[in-house]
Enzyme design. Structure first.
Site, PDB file in Angstrom:
ATOM      1  N   TYR A  82      51.150 -45.564 -64.459  1.00 50.27           N
ATOM      2  CA  TYR A  82      51.792 -46.650 -63.709  1.00 50.27           C
ATOM      3  C   TYR A  82      50.931 -47.053 -62.516  1.00 50.27           C
ATOM      4  CZ  TYR A  82      55.188 -49.223 -60.906  1.00 50.27           C
ATOM      5  OH  TYR A  82      55.818 -50.188 -60.168  1.00 50.27           O
ATOM      6  N   LYS A 371      53.740 -22.462 -56.072  1.00 47.69           N
ATOM      7  CA  LYS A 371      53.887 -21.049 -56.468  1.00 47.69           C
ATOM      8  C   LYS A 371      52.551 -20.363 -56.773  1.00 47.69           C
ATOM      9  CE  LYS A 371      57.231 -18.086 -57.662  1.00 47.69           C
ATOM     10  NZ  LYS A 371      58.543 -18.020 -56.999  1.00 47.69           N
TER      11      LYS A 371
END
Ligand code: XMP
Length: 516
Positions: A82, A371
């Site tokens: 996009y 993480k």
């Protein structure tokens, strides 16, 4: 200051993943909303900009817009999907609704020599997901690649450090995705990979020192990697001022308390207060079967236990505790900012955590980290592998893996089965290849079996190994049959109450990872 790549967010899932990949390339990256103006953007002094993909079409009525003036600056810019189309349109190219959706694995043809595809195969597999297509590149741009459904599948500017691709380089299905992204970062934006675990630690230690000064700090450990790494960082920064609290709510897995009490303390030298609260939680949970009810009770008791521990520490040190450490990660920060419209499926983020109105100021050293970065930091801080590589484990613990009442007996059964599953997974060296491996006891269900000469009427256990990148979506892990057989045999042989082992083969959605 760390060089930063700003990812303009046209659809949170894609954008987060892009930021992660940029960091994997050794460069710090953050998300900004698509509504950011050129002036705001420039004030952040980004080293480069990436326009993310998103679910909309540039022609859609409510398509996310952005300040096209950003293209007037010289900041290196990369458009993806996009973002690529938005870039093409803003710079005078043409985006057409070709009515031909290109979705999934697609062959990309590299047409001319280019910086993005330098030394990569002329034909490569990429992941596409678009309805519209760029049919004409803006002036001064070279079309560098095409695909069956995208006559302009990539372009590069002749004049400015601008480039874009129709495909998704951030997903693993795109064979050279990371390489293409790195070519943009290193060759077009001319950035150097300096975002490393040791720099992260140095940076965070200074920040923590500045925030905390000479005040006292308290940190709740859960046994999980986030709170452990957050505590270890604060310990490194302000050592003696930190006291850690570990509430053993009796809903932990085998060996977890010992890991914190022994291994973690040995590695970090933190002051640790352990509270054995198993009785309190079990009493409060007595008779409760409803998952949300269990969460509420555990959340409430957890806060009370923590407050008790904090006042004991206060009395002992005869001083105020001003700060509380929390292991909040970057995705939590992003999601709470983008949260509007996302349904709360389960009320989990406040469970096993602490409410903001506890009278502490928060220290959140992991707020900017993903993480995998937390794990790298933890390793470099010398934390034991068993802690750093531990799978995520929910705050309410085994209570939400017992379908039925949480009793001492049920916990004992589940703990034994869970330990076997974990041991075998580790032995097979597959621990790191999956995201999580809940083992669930169906305490409400019984089925008939036969063992030795006798009929049994025991409980089933569900194995729920899942693969995921962020727990938002997940797929069931295709663990080797031999491993599953081993786990099944051992559980039925070693845990008397279990006579049936089943495998959960539901992806998320529609199934959540946990059963409750
Ligand atoms: P679900 O089951 O929603 O889980 O797919 C997504 C991730 O969140 C964890 N989880 C929790 N963590 N308190 C927590 O701290 C909770 O109440 C809770 N419920 C689910 C789950 O283990 C998975 O990683």
């Amino acid at each position: 200051m760390e060089q930063t790549v700003l990812v303009i967010d046209f659809g949170a899932q894609y954008a987060q993943l892009i930021a992660r990949r940029v960091r994997e390339a050794g460069i710090y990256s953050e998300l900004v909303p698509h509504t950011i103006s050129r002036a705001e953007l420039e004030a952040k002094k980004p080293a480069a900009i990436i326009l993310s993909g998103g679910p909309s079409s540039v022609y859609q009525e409510n398509a996310p817009t952005f300040d096209a003036e950003i293209f007037e600056s010289e900041i290196p810019t990369f458009g993806i999907c996009y973002g690529f189309q938005a870039m093409a349109q803003a710079l005078g190219g043409v985006v057409t609704n070709t009515k031909e959706r290109e979705y999934g694995a697609t062959l990309l043809n590299v047409e001319v020599k280019s910086k993005l595809f330098e030394s990569l195969d002329p034909q490569q597999e990429v992941w596409m997901s678009h309805g519209d297509a760029v049919t004409k590149a803006p002036t001064d741009f070279v079309v560098t690649a095409t695909s069956a459904g995208a006559p302009v599948a990539a372009f590069e500017s002749n004049l400015k450090p601008f480039a874009g691709v129709q495909f998704h380089p951030e997903v693993l299905h795109t064979t050279n995705g990371q390489k293409v992204l790195e070519k943009f970062l290193y060759e077009i934006a001319k950035l150097k990979p300096t975002w490393t675990a040791s720099n992260i630690i140095e940076d965070l230690v200074v920040k923590i020192k500045n925030q905390v000064g000479s005040e006292q700090v308290i940190c709740g450990l859960s046994g999980g990697v986030d709170s452990a790494v957050a505590a270890a960082l604060v310990q490194k920064a302000v050592g003696e001022q930190l006291t850690c609290v570990f509430i053993d709510h009796g809903l932990l897995r085998e060996g977890e308390r010992a890991q914190v009490e022994n291994d973690f303390v040995k590695a970090t030298k933190v002051k640790l207060v352990v509270k054995d609260e198993a009785k309190r939680f079990l009493t409060a949970l007595k008779g409760t079967k409803d998952p949300e009810e269990k969460r509420k009770i555990i959340g409430r008791e957890f806060i009370r236990s923590f407050e008790d521990a904090a006042s004991e520490i206060r009395e002992k040190s005869a001083g105020e505790i001003k700060f509380l450490v929390q292991g909040t990660l970057y995705p939590d920060v992003v999601e709470s900012g983008h949260g509007a419209g996302t349904a709360t499926i389960k009320s989990h983020h406040n469970v096993g955590g602490l409410p903001k109105d506890l009278k502490f100021e928060l220290v959140e050293p992991l707020r900017t980290l993903f993480k995998d970065e937390v794990r790298k930091v933890g390793k470099l801080l010398g934390l034991p592998n068993e802690i750093v590589e531990r799978h995520p484990f929910p705050g309410p613990g085994l209570a939400i893996r017992i379908v039925g009442e949480v009793t001492e007996k049920n916990l004992e059964i589940l703990r034994a089965a869970d330990l076997i599953a974990r041991e075998e997974l580790t032995k097979a060296e597959l621990n790191q290849s999956i995201w999580q491996f809940p083992v669930v006891l169906l305490a409400e269900v019984r089925s008939v079996g036969v063992q030795g000469d006798g009929r049994t009427y025991g409980h089933p256990i569900v194995l729920r190994p899942v693969s995921s990148e962020d727990a938002m979506t997940a797929d069931w892990s295709r663990l080797p049959y031999d491993l599953l057989a081993k786990i099944s045999n051992r559980i039925t042989n070693e845990v008397a109450e279990i006579n049936r082992v089943t495998l959960d083969i539901t992806s998320k959605p529609p199934g959540t990872i946990e059963w409750e």
